[in-house]
Scaffold this active site. Sequence first.
Site, mmCIF file in Angstrom:
data_model
loop_
_atom_site.group_PDB
_atom_site.id
_atom_site.type_symbol
_atom_site.label_atom_id
_atom_site.label_comp_id
_atom_site.label_asym_id
_atom_site.label_seq_id
_atom_site.Cartn_x
_atom_site.Cartn_y
_atom_site.Cartn_z
ATOM 1 C CG HIS A 196 39.968 35.867 46.893
ATOM 2 N ND1 HIS A 196 38.978 35.488 47.785
ATOM 3 C CD2 HIS A 196 39.889 37.223 46.820
ATOM 4 C CE1 HIS A 196 38.344 36.563 48.220
ATOM 5 N NE2 HIS A 196 38.879 37.634 47.650
ATOM 6 C CD GLU A 197 42.914 39.353 45.387
ATOM 7 O OE1 GLU A 197 42.147 40.147 44.797
ATOM 8 O OE2 GLU A 197 42.923 39.227 46.628
ATOM 9 C CE1 TYR A 231 35.499 39.660 52.798
ATOM 10 C CE2 TYR A 231 34.870 40.514 54.941
ATOM 11 C CZ TYR A 231 35.290 40.731 53.650
ATOM 12 O OH TYR A 231 35.506 42.018 53.213
ATOM 13 C CG HIS A 287 37.865 39.972 43.508
ATOM 14 N ND1 HIS A 287 36.545 39.971 43.936
ATOM 15 C CD2 HIS A 287 38.626 39.925 44.633
ATOM 16 C CE1 HIS A 287 36.511 39.909 45.256
ATOM 17 N NE2 HIS A 287 37.757 39.876 45.708
ATOM 18 C CG HIS A 340 34.530 39.373 49.046
ATOM 19 N ND1 HIS A 340 34.858 40.679 49.328
ATOM 20 C CD2 HIS A 340 35.677 38.780 48.607
ATOM 21 C CE1 HIS A 340 36.144 40.865 49.092
ATOM 22 N NE2 HIS A 340 36.663 39.737 48.646
#
Length: 368
Positions: free
Chosen positions: A141-142, A198, A145, A151
């Site tokens: 996930h990071e 999310y 980014h 997101h």
Amino acid sequence: FCTESPSPTETDEEDECIFDKILKVNKASSQLLQEGDIAPRRGRSAINCRNCYWPRSSDGIVRIPYVLDPTYEESEVKGIHDAMAEFEALTCINFVKRRTERDYLSIKSADGCWSYHGRVGGEQTVSVRKGGCMVKGIIQHELEHVLGFFHEHSRSDRDNHVKIMWEYISTADRPNFKKSENSNNLGLPYDYSSVMHYGPFSLSNTTGKATIVPIPDGSVHIGQRQGMSNLDLAKINKLYNCSRCSTILDGLFGSLRSANHPRNYSDNTNCVWLIRTQSRKVSLHFQAFQLQQTRGCQGDYVKVYDGCSKSSPVLMDKTCGSEIPNSIVASGNLMLVEFITDGAHTASGFQATFSPGKSENKENGKEN
């Protein structure tokens, strides 16, 4: 080199999505964050970042240099490398150890799970804190980014796919649900199962009340518990102009086959399938197998790895010809299948199924 998914070094909670784990760790963070885990860029808003992608080399590979916090233990280093390995196997993104590059990632156990958006220049911190962030999906996930992705729920078209339940979101948390008015959606579908999405109850101020509800079908599963989705791969490959044929196969049971099977496959194919099940082990069973026969299978071949990358131990070495290979059982719940063809002759290819593994491997990997 790959450990079982979803967690390289910690036990995962089955019912908690990746982003809720991030929020739980970052609750105690003193770092200023946008949308829960994005560090603001110096001099400009992360949300409006443009032209901050990593350069693509002449060979088509995007190499991103990094250094690791020397305080990480061996198992933690391995967990980070495992998360990176899936990018390399399934996209054209390669994370490489820094030599003298000016722009690079400094991955450290800082204050939570967070990163900057895109390439910011110079030393760029990615925080992967010990005792909370050491989960494959969180690391991926990071790193997404870092590649320039926000997101999923902040996409400009999100209102066509989800309903934000503002009544269950506290005023202080509402900026985390802000919609981008001009996001680059790359012409790809909204991805409910993205590692960047999310969870349904993220930042809810009322127990049991969802903050994000899929529409029109509220029963659609949202959030991710293991790692990148197929649409995550498609987004990375499209944004970075990667020529990649890669598929993630989730679930206890499933199947895979060469393109066009039972008709002939194409020349110059390079495809991989990552089988990522929720069983303890995964077993692969070939039902049909017909590949060009060459000495040492140097032309067309299928190769199978015991893990998530081509650095993982080999379960079945280059195999070609017409003899159906024996069933294969991985040591864990990850298996990578590689299919390579040259520019000469073609054949009908292969078809296989996978299921929870039980038996030991039979001797395999011989030229057929």
